[in-house]
Write an enzyme that holds these catalytic residues in place. Sequence first.
Site, PDB file in Angstrom:
ATOM      1  N   GLU A 274      85.377  71.908  69.017  1.00  0.00           N
ATOM      2  CA  GLU A 274      85.992  72.041  67.679  1.00  0.00           C
ATOM      3  C   GLU A 274      86.583  73.474  67.644  1.00  0.00           C
ATOM      4  O   GLU A 274      85.896  74.532  68.067  1.00  0.00           O
ATOM      5  CB  GLU A 274      84.856  71.760  66.723  1.00  0.00           C
ATOM      6  N   LYS A 351      90.319  66.424  60.485  1.00  0.00           N
ATOM      7  CA  LYS A 351      89.056  66.320  60.262  1.00  0.00           C
ATOM      8  C   LYS A 351      88.620  65.703  58.803  1.00  0.00           C
ATOM      9  O   LYS A 351      88.879  66.065  57.933  1.00  0.00           O
ATOM     10  CB  LYS A 351      88.027  67.681  60.181  1.00  0.00           C
ATOM     11  N   CYS A 388      83.694  66.823  64.666  1.00  0.00           N
ATOM     12  CA  CYS A 388      82.322  67.079  64.174  1.00  0.00           C
ATOM     13  C   CYS A 388      81.685  66.410  63.093  1.00  0.00           C
ATOM     14  O   CYS A 388      81.080  65.443  63.574  1.00  0.00           O
ATOM     15  CB  CYS A 388      82.680  68.998  64.037  1.00  0.00           C
TER      16      CYS A 388
END
Length: 541
Positions: A274, A351, A388
Site C-alpha cells: 500500500e 480503497k 488494506c
Amino acid sequence: MSREEENMKLEEHDVETKIVLVKEHSNKKIQKHRAQRFREEWLNSFEWLSPVAGNSLRAYCTYCKAKLNAEITILKRHERSTKHKLTAGGASRISASHFPLLNYIKKEKNYNSGLEFRPESIKRVNSSEKISIKFNTGSILSEAQHSNQENIEVMAEGDQINSVEEILEAYIPENELREVKRILYGNHIPTLDLPVKAQRFADCNNFDLKAYAIHAQQEELTPPRIVKVGLIQNQIVLATTEPIENQRTAIHSRVTEMVEVAFMCGVNIVCFQEVWTMPFAFCTREKLPWCEFAEDPINGPTTLLCQELAKKFNMVIISPILERDEIHGDTLWNTAVVISNSGEVLGKTRKNHIPRVGDFNESTYYMEGDTGHRVFQTQFGKIAVNICYGRHHPQNWMMYGINGAEIVFNPSATIGGLSEPLWGIEARNAAIANSYFTCAINRVGTEVYPNEFTSGDGNPAHREFGHFYGSSYVAAPDGSRTPSLSRIRDGLLVVEMDLNLCRQVKDKWGFRMTQRLDLYAQALTDALDPKYQPPIVKDIY
C-alpha cells in the site's frame, strides 16, 4: 583486528594464484598448492555466501559485507567466528540506509552541528539485541527534554523474530514438523526452484526471496492455467526528513531491483504494498510534507516508471499510490493503478474502507473509494485489488468473487501491536469463502517522523508508528497457504499457481452454489430501512 583491517589483509592475498609453501617432514621438499576457486555447491551449505563477480578466487559474506578467500576452510572458520554469529543474529544485517532512525539522527547533524553521531558507538547492550546509540545533544533538543549527554536505546529490527516458520523449524522435530505444518497451513506446498542468479542478486541486495508452487489436479479437457505472481514488501529507504523527491526516487530504485529479480523468476503479475512510494505518515495528521507524495495515476512519475517496467518485463504491475485527482478538486485517494503487461494503464481502483482506529488517521487525508469492486481481465487471469483495511470486511472480499476475480491482492500497511493476530487469518479465510487466490502484502520496518504526535490513548507523544511486520503470503482456495516472508526484511515472494484450482474447489465444496445471495440481499435491504426492527425472538422471564 577490526573488520576494515581484516578486509585489507584479505585483499593482499587477492592474486591470480596463491602459493603455499609446505615443508614435508620426510624430504623437506617444497611443493606448490593452487588456491581453490569458488564452487556453486557451496551455496547449498552456506546461506550467507555469494560469489564475487569477476573473481573466482574470492567469496562474499552477505551478512558481514566482507570478502573472503574462496577456500572451504576459510568459509567454515568465518561461519564459526563470533563476529559472523553476532551479525547473523539480525540487527547488524541492517544497513543505515534501512534503519530510518539512524538516518534521522545523521540527518539532524546536517541541520545542527551540536548533534554528534558516531556510528562506531552502535553496540549491543544485552541479550535482547537492543542497539545503544550515544550522541551529544545540542540546541535541537531542549535541556528540559534531555540532559547534555544521553544514552538512547532503540529497538533494532533484530529484536523482532524473523518468522514464525523459522521457530517451528528450529524447535519441532523433523518427523513431526510436516504434520504440524499441514494442520496450521493446509496441504503441503512445495518450494519452487529459483534461478541461481536471482538468489545471488537477492542475497547481495539484502532481501528475502522465497518461491512456492500451488498445484491443481490434472484435467483431461482443460489444460493447466499456470500463472506466477510476485509480492514485494519493503522498508522506506531514506529517512523521513530527506527531500520528498529523494525519498521517492530511492524507493523506486530499491523496488526496481526487486522487480528485476521477479522477472528472472518468471513472474507474470507483481503487486507492491500500500502507498509503496512513501512513508505511511498518515499517523501524524500533518498535511505537509506528506501530501506532496500524491501524484497523478496516469502521468505521475510512479506510473510512468511502472509502465516502463511492465513493458520491458512483460509483466502486469499493481501499483498502489497516493492519488492526486486534479480533475475533481485536487482530491486525494488511496488508489491502486493496474498496468498491463503491454505497458498501458488498464485502470485503477480505490480503497473501499478507511480505518478509524489507533494511529490510522487516514480519513483526514482521503475518503472511501468510489470505484466499487472492479475486476481486471489481464492476459494472465482476472485480478482484483482489495486495499488494506478492506480485508476486515467479508462483504468486500465477497463482491470481488461475485464479479469473477480469480486472484485478489491485498496491499497493506499494518503494525504488529494492532493487527498481527488477524493477519494470517483474514486473507486465508477470504480465499476459502470465495474460491479464489488471495495475496496479502504488508510493508516492513519502523518509520520515524520528525515531529511527535499523540494517539489519543493517554500515552506519551511519540515519533514512530510501530513495527510494520511484513509477513506477506499467498492463500489458495483449498485453504492451504504459503509460509510468510520475513517480518523484518525486504522481500519478494514468488508463487506459481494453477487457476484451475478455483473451479475445482467450487465443484468440491459448492460454496458459491450454496451462497444464498437472494436471502442476504433481501435481509440487507430490510436492515437499511431506518425503521428496521431486528427479528429477535425474546424469552419471557
